[in-house]
Write a protein that holds these residues in place. Structure first.
Motif, PDB file in Angstrom:
ATOM      1  N   ALA A 188       0.863  -1.112  -0.090  1.00  0.00           N
ATOM      2  CA  ALA A 188      -0.044   0.012   0.056  1.00  0.00           C
ATOM      3  C   ALA A 188       0.827   1.175   0.006  1.00  0.00           C
ATOM      4  CB  ALA A 188      -0.985   0.067   1.220  1.00  0.00           C
ATOM      5  N   LEU A 189       2.180   1.219   0.621  1.00  0.00           N
ATOM      6  CA  LEU A 189       3.024   2.349   0.755  1.00  0.00           C
ATOM      7  C   LEU A 189       3.800   2.512  -0.722  1.00  0.00           C
ATOM      8  CD1 LEU A 189       4.024   4.689   2.450  1.00  0.00           C
ATOM      9  CD2 LEU A 189       5.757   3.050   3.221  1.00  0.00           C
ATOM     10  N   VAL A 190       3.830   1.477  -1.087  1.00  0.00           N
ATOM     11  CA  VAL A 190       4.404   1.439  -2.880  1.00  0.00           C
ATOM     12  C   VAL A 190       3.328   2.280  -3.629  1.00  0.00           C
ATOM     13  CG1 VAL A 190       5.196   0.159  -4.743  1.00  0.00           C
ATOM     14  CG2 VAL A 190       6.126  -0.118  -2.461  1.00  0.00           C
ATOM     15  N   ALA A 191       2.230   1.824  -3.601  1.00  0.00           N
ATOM     16  CA  ALA A 191       1.136   2.415  -4.424  1.00  0.00           C
ATOM     17  C   ALA A 191       0.787   3.883  -4.126  1.00  0.00           C
ATOM     18  CB  ALA A 191      -0.190   1.608  -3.948  1.00  0.00           C
ATOM     19  N   ILE A 192       0.992   4.439  -2.866  1.00  0.00           N
ATOM     20  CA  ILE A 192       1.168   5.790  -2.449  1.00  0.00           C
ATOM     21  C   ILE A 192       2.254   6.497  -3.102  1.00  0.00           C
ATOM     22  CG2 ILE A 192       0.974   7.400  -0.302  1.00  0.00           C
ATOM     23  CD1 ILE A 192      -0.501   5.351   0.981  1.00  0.00           C
ATOM     24  N   PHE A 193       3.441   5.825  -3.114  1.00  0.00           N
ATOM     25  CA  PHE A 193       4.524   6.465  -3.861  1.00  0.00           C
ATOM     26  C   PHE A 193       4.511   6.535  -5.103  1.00  0.00           C
ATOM     27  CE2 PHE A 193       6.577   6.698   0.566  1.00  0.00           C
ATOM     28  CZ  PHE A 193       7.546   7.367   0.425  1.00  0.00           C
ATOM     29  N   ALA A 194       3.971   5.497  -5.792  1.00  0.00           N
ATOM     30  CA  ALA A 194       4.054   5.254  -7.262  1.00  0.00           C
ATOM     31  C   ALA A 194       2.870   6.284  -7.946  1.00  0.00           C
ATOM     32  CB  ALA A 194       3.868   3.906  -7.562  1.00  0.00           C
ATOM     33  N   GLU A 195       1.849   6.566  -7.206  1.00  0.00           N
ATOM     34  CA  GLU A 195       0.666   7.316  -7.704  1.00  0.00           C
ATOM     35  C   GLU A 195       1.189   8.526  -8.408  1.00  0.00           C
ATOM     36  OE1 GLU A 195      -2.634  10.281  -5.631  1.00  0.00           O
ATOM     37  OE2 GLU A 195      -2.429   7.969  -4.741  1.00  0.00           O
ATOM     38  N   PRO A 196       0.808   8.769  -9.736  1.00  0.00           N
ATOM     39  CA  PRO A 196       1.203  10.053 -10.444  1.00  0.00           C
ATOM     40  C   PRO A 196       0.746  11.208  -9.934  1.00  0.00           C
ATOM     41  CG  PRO A 196       0.214   7.976 -11.914  1.00  0.00           C
ATOM     42  CD  PRO A 196      -0.047   7.885 -10.632  1.00  0.00           C
ATOM     43  N   PRO A 197       1.754  12.088  -9.841  1.00  0.00           N
ATOM     44  CA  PRO A 197       3.243  11.766 -10.175  1.00  0.00           C
ATOM     45  C   PRO A 197       3.748  11.100  -8.927  1.00  0.00           C
ATOM     46  CG  PRO A 197       2.919  14.430  -9.418  1.00  0.00           C
ATOM     47  CD  PRO A 197       1.288  13.616  -9.363  1.00  0.00           C
ATOM     48  N   ALA A 198       4.622  10.222  -9.328  1.00  0.00           N
ATOM     49  CA  ALA A 198       5.432   9.592  -8.231  1.00  0.00           C
ATOM     50  C   ALA A 198       6.097  10.367  -7.497  1.00  0.00           C
ATOM     51  CB  ALA A 198       6.331   8.480  -8.999  1.00  0.00           C
ATOM     52  N   LEU A 199       6.134   9.974  -6.046  1.00  0.00           N
ATOM     53  CA  LEU A 199       7.110  10.695  -5.274  1.00  0.00           C
ATOM     54  C   LEU A 199       8.679  10.571  -5.414  1.00  0.00           C
ATOM     55  CD1 LEU A 199       5.213  10.070  -1.693  1.00  0.00           C
ATOM     56  CD2 LEU A 199       4.687  11.764  -3.264  1.00  0.00           C
ATOM     57  N   HIS A 200       8.928   9.751  -6.100  1.00  0.00           N
ATOM     58  CA  HIS A 200      10.383   9.509  -6.373  1.00  0.00           C
ATOM     59  C   HIS A 200      10.245   8.549  -7.666  1.00  0.00           C
ATOM     60  CE1 HIS A 200      14.594   8.299  -6.168  1.00  0.00           C
ATOM     61  NE2 HIS A 200      14.987   9.014  -5.460  1.00  0.00           N
ATOM     62  N   ARG A 201      11.536   8.588  -8.532  1.00  0.00           N
ATOM     63  CA  ARG A 201      11.618   8.089  -9.641  1.00  0.00           C
ATOM     64  C   ARG A 201      11.834   6.473  -9.510  1.00  0.00           C
ATOM     65  NH1 ARG A 201      17.701   8.699 -12.300  1.00  0.00           N
ATOM     66  NH2 ARG A 201      16.750   7.570 -13.908  1.00  0.00           N
ATOM     67  N   PHE A 202      12.104   6.269  -8.489  1.00  0.00           N
ATOM     68  CA  PHE A 202      12.001   4.720  -7.862  1.00  0.00           C
ATOM     69  C   PHE A 202      11.358   4.642  -6.721  1.00  0.00           C
ATOM     70  CE2 PHE A 202      16.392   5.501  -9.709  1.00  0.00           C
ATOM     71  CZ  PHE A 202      16.416   4.851 -10.813  1.00  0.00           C
TER      72      PHE A 202
END
Length: 191
Positions: A64-78
């Motif tokens: 779930a945390l990865v999904a939050i980080f990956a939501e556009p625009p992503a919080l980081h390129r990785f």
């Protein structure tokens, strides 16, 4: 202390008032522009609907945390790797500092101890630990004895080497010029 990085005023306000947000910004400050790294804690707060605690992030469902980080625009390129890194750092804070980022630096006896504590965090090598020590000293008022020396060249008064020295557009340009010179010198030495 009020940080004045070249980012949204609300993001600066968060970094100035929330030690965990500042630490997360530093965690994310690699392989992306510093504006993105230090704005991302504010975006994370917006996505969660509140300012997270280290306890909350340490216990968060990793996917779930990865999904939050990956939501556009992503919080980081990785986003996957950096969501995991933030969670690892929060777990260290929970285990060793009562879940409070400020406890990482609050009672450090001196600059060497401060750098050592920061370097014990996942993803913080010597250089990143010295930069964060300089940022804490120059812009956050965390100045245990010997902090400038422990921060190495990043602690020098008047230097323009890192995020620790950025207070406006001019200082940002000077830091970027310094980094460009260092990359060119490294490339020439290697080539």
């Amino acid at each position: 202390m009020t940080l004045s990085l070249p980012i949204d005023a609300e993001a600066n306000k968060l970094l100035s008032s929330d030690p965990l947000a500042l630490l997360i910004g530093m965690v994310l400050d690699q392989q992306i522009p510093l504006e993105k790294a230090f704005s991302s804690p504010y975006v994370l707060n917006q996505r969660l609907g509140h300012a997270p605690t280290a306890h909350e992030l340490a216990a968060f469902d990793p996917e779930a945390l990865v999904a939050i980080f990956a939501e556009p625009p992503a919080l980081h390129r990785f986003p996957k790797a950096m969501a995991a890194r933030v969670q690892e750092v929060c777990r260290v804070l929970v285990a060793g500092y009562d879940g409070e980022a400020a406890n990482l630096w609050r009672d450090a006896a001196d600059g060497k101890e401060l750098v050592k504590r920061i370097a014990s965090l996942p993803g913080f090598g010597k250089q990143k630990s010295q930069i964060f020590t300089a940022l804490l000293g120059k812009q956050y008022g965390v100045q245990p004895p010997g902090w400038r020396e422990a921060a190495g060249a990043y602690g020098e008064d008047g230097s323009h080497r890192s995020v620790a020295d950025i207070v406006d557009e001019d200082s940002l340009a000077r830091v970027r010029a310094f980094k460009k010179e260092m990359k060119a010198a490294a490339k020439n030495a290697a080539g």
